[in-house]
Structure formats: structure tokens, C-alpha cells
Design an enzyme around this catalytic site. Sequence first.
Site, PDB file in Angstrom:
ATOM      1  N   HIS A  20       0.915  -1.036  -0.204  1.00  0.00           N
ATOM      2  CA  HIS A  20       0.087  -0.062   0.061  1.00  0.00           C
ATOM      3  C   HIS A  20       0.967   1.235   0.113  1.00  0.00           C
ATOM      4  CE1 HIS A  20      -3.645   2.372   0.831  1.00  0.00           C
ATOM      5  NE2 HIS A  20      -3.110   3.096   1.258  1.00  0.00           N
ATOM      6  N   CYS A  21       0.673   2.038  -1.079  1.00  0.00           N
ATOM      7  CA  CYS A  21       1.637   3.240  -1.184  1.00  0.00           C
ATOM      8  C   CYS A  21       0.915   4.451  -0.650  1.00  0.00           C
ATOM      9  CB  CYS A  21       2.113   3.406  -2.710  1.00  0.00           C
ATOM     10  SG  CYS A  21       3.203   4.894  -2.950  1.00  0.00           S
ATOM     11  N   PRO A  22       1.525   5.068   0.410  1.00  0.00           N
ATOM     12  CA  PRO A  22       0.853   6.400   0.986  1.00  0.00           C
ATOM     13  C   PRO A  22       1.108   7.583  -0.217  1.00  0.00           C
ATOM     14  CG  PRO A  22       2.755   5.906   2.130  1.00  0.00           C
ATOM     15  CD  PRO A  22       2.500   4.788   1.330  1.00  0.00           C
ATOM     16  N   ASN A  63      -1.616   7.202  -2.407  1.00  0.00           N
ATOM     17  CA  ASN A  63      -3.055   7.024  -1.478  1.00  0.00           C
ATOM     18  C   ASN A  63      -3.639   5.759  -2.093  1.00  0.00           C
ATOM     19  OD1 ASN A  63      -4.766   7.396   0.297  1.00  0.00           O
ATOM     20  ND2 ASN A  63      -6.143   8.739  -0.892  1.00  0.00           N
TER      21      ASN A  63
END
Length: 371
Positions: free
Chosen positions: A166-168, A171
Site C-alpha cells: 500500500h503506497c501512501p 494513496n
Amino acid sequence: MVYWSWKLRMFPRRLTRAAKSWCGWVRLLIMTLYYNYFTTYMIVMETAAEPMFWFVDHFAKYFGPIFVTLVVVMTTSVVVIFYTCLLPHVYHQDLAWTCFHLVFGHWLLVNIVFHYIMAVFTNPGTPPAKNVPEVVSICKKCISPKPPRTHHCTICKRCILKMDHHCPWLNNCVGHYNHRYFYLFCVYMWCGTIYVSWVGYELFKQHFYGTMLMFFSLFFNHQEVEASGTGDIGALKSQEFTDNQTYLFIGYGHAFYHHAVLYEFILCSGVTFALGLLLFWHTRLIHGGQTSIEVHINQKEVSKFKKKNLVYKNPYNYGWNKNWQVFLGFTDTRSFIRHVLLPSSHLPEGDGLTWHRAHYKYDKDKGLQLL
Ligand SMILES: [Zn+2]
Ligand SMILES: [Zn+2]
């Protein structure tokens, strides 16, 4: 008398032994309070990390929009500074160089913007609730069948096909349908930051070392004035400053320009380093046909098999050439120039629900060979 002196000499040793025994009993007593036959080292580690997981679960979704805004604001600021400060500096060079900068810079910019937008807005892929062609397990959170390479994202609260992470900064989850966009965004962004650092280096040198030079000049001149006792620092400044230093005083009038040049180079060179490490990591994974999650699973499997004197091989490693072809979605009709060097929205190979598995044969001389 001998008996009492012997007793006195033995006293510290007996006292230490008693204290050790008492500590052992207390330790045992505490341990019995929470002893569990099924407790392993991993469970203890997971329990210790539980507050961190809780924090990620509850707050990571709020960081996503902030991080995306940061990427947009920083990229825009770098582009604006490039147009207003660096490009005019480049114009002083010959026409061929100017044309090169215009074409190369815009090619990078278009690819960065395209791949970032696609990575943010493309659904990474979720398995259907029923009719999953191949089920390897059941997701405990979604209570639904999980195809191979699928993992549950605790931030998106759904299962993701071929989940990488999951890449912040996006998002969004990186999975089957947007993995290529994410990777190419990193590649182009890395090339872009190297390019901007390279173009801005000369100006940065002038402004950075110039600032230090001016600071030291002012400092030493002030010392000189104080030593001479005249107190006229202005006179000294006008007499003794060289051309370079005079240029700096003019530059100081344009504070924005000065700070912009420093900001541009420091930000881009910093990102070059950080993104370079990330890119190296992902390139290695793709080269070996793994995702960021699978690399940990495969490591565990390798050590588990090793204990049994067996060899574990990643079933999704088809050889580096095929791995890249699958990852980039290459077929006979797709080319590197059109589908990698230029923005392309083509779909990856397969639907992410079923995955072909690599087969190996054992050769006496060469060991395990990919079929
Ligand atoms: Zn799930
Ligand atoms: Zn996610």
C-alpha cells in the site's frame, strides 16, 4: 574459631546464591502468570507490534491525501522553478543544447505526470466474491476466496490482486493493474530528479558557495574594521569585494531566485538518493518475479525447505527476461519504444486471478533448471 572464620568467608557466596535463587523464583512466578504453550517468538513480536498496526490501520488513510498533495505541490514547484530559473540559464548555451533540454525535459515531465495519475487512479484489482477460478485460501477479513498472489490490505480494507504494497504517496494499493504505472513513475521521477539536479548544479554551486563566501567575507571584513577602529564597513565592502561577491549582492536582491535554486537542487538530489534505493529494491524484485510481500514469504519458505534438505523455488519466477515481459505487459504486438518509453495505458498480461507456475527439472551437473 576456624569454623567461624570459614563461615564468615563463605557468607558473601551464600548470599549471592540465595539472591540468585530468589530472583529465579520470582521470574518463574511472573512467567507462569502469562505462560501459554502456543506462544512463539513470532507471536510475541506481533503482539509487541500491535500498537503500530493499530496506528497504521486507523490513521494511514488520513496520511494518503496529505502525501499525494505533497507530491503534487513539490513536483509543481520543481517544474515552475525549472521554467523560471534553470531554463533561462540553459538558453545561454547553444541552440542544440536548448532543443535537447526542451525535448528531453518535456518527455520526462509527460511520463511522470501520466504514470503518477494512472498509478493513483487505476484500481489495482480485487477478486470477485464468487466464481474465483483458483482459490488458495480464504481471507479472514473479507471472508471471501483468495486467488494466488492476492493479499488483504488493512488500509484499503479489501483484497488486492498480486498485491505489492500500500503506497501512501499514491494513496492507493499497488497491485496487478497499476504495478507497471507505479514502477515507471518511479523510474521517470528518478530520471527527472537526476536531470534537474544536473541542470541546476552549476547555479546551485554559485549560490551555495557564494552564500558561504559572502558570509565569511562579511565576517572577516567586520573583524578587520573592528581591528582598524574606523567602524566604516561600507567603505571596505565597496573597495575589497571582487566581481563574484558583487554578483552575490545583486543576487541577494532576488531572494526568491536564490532560495529557489538552492531548494531545487537540495530537493531533487535528496529524492534522487531516496528514490534510487526504492527503485533498486523494486527492480530486483521484478527481476526475480516477486512482489514486496512475496519476497518475505519466499524467504521463509527457503529456510523451511532448507531445514528439510530441500530447495524452494519461487513458482512465479519465469526467468528474468520473461519476468520483465510479463510485468511490462509485452506481447508480440507491443514494443519497448511505444509501450515503455511513451505513455501507454495497455493492460497487463492475464486477469490476476490465475497465474502460470514455473516448472523446474533436475540436472545432475547443472542442478535445478527452469523449463
Ligand atoms: Zn481480504
Ligand atoms: Zn491498500
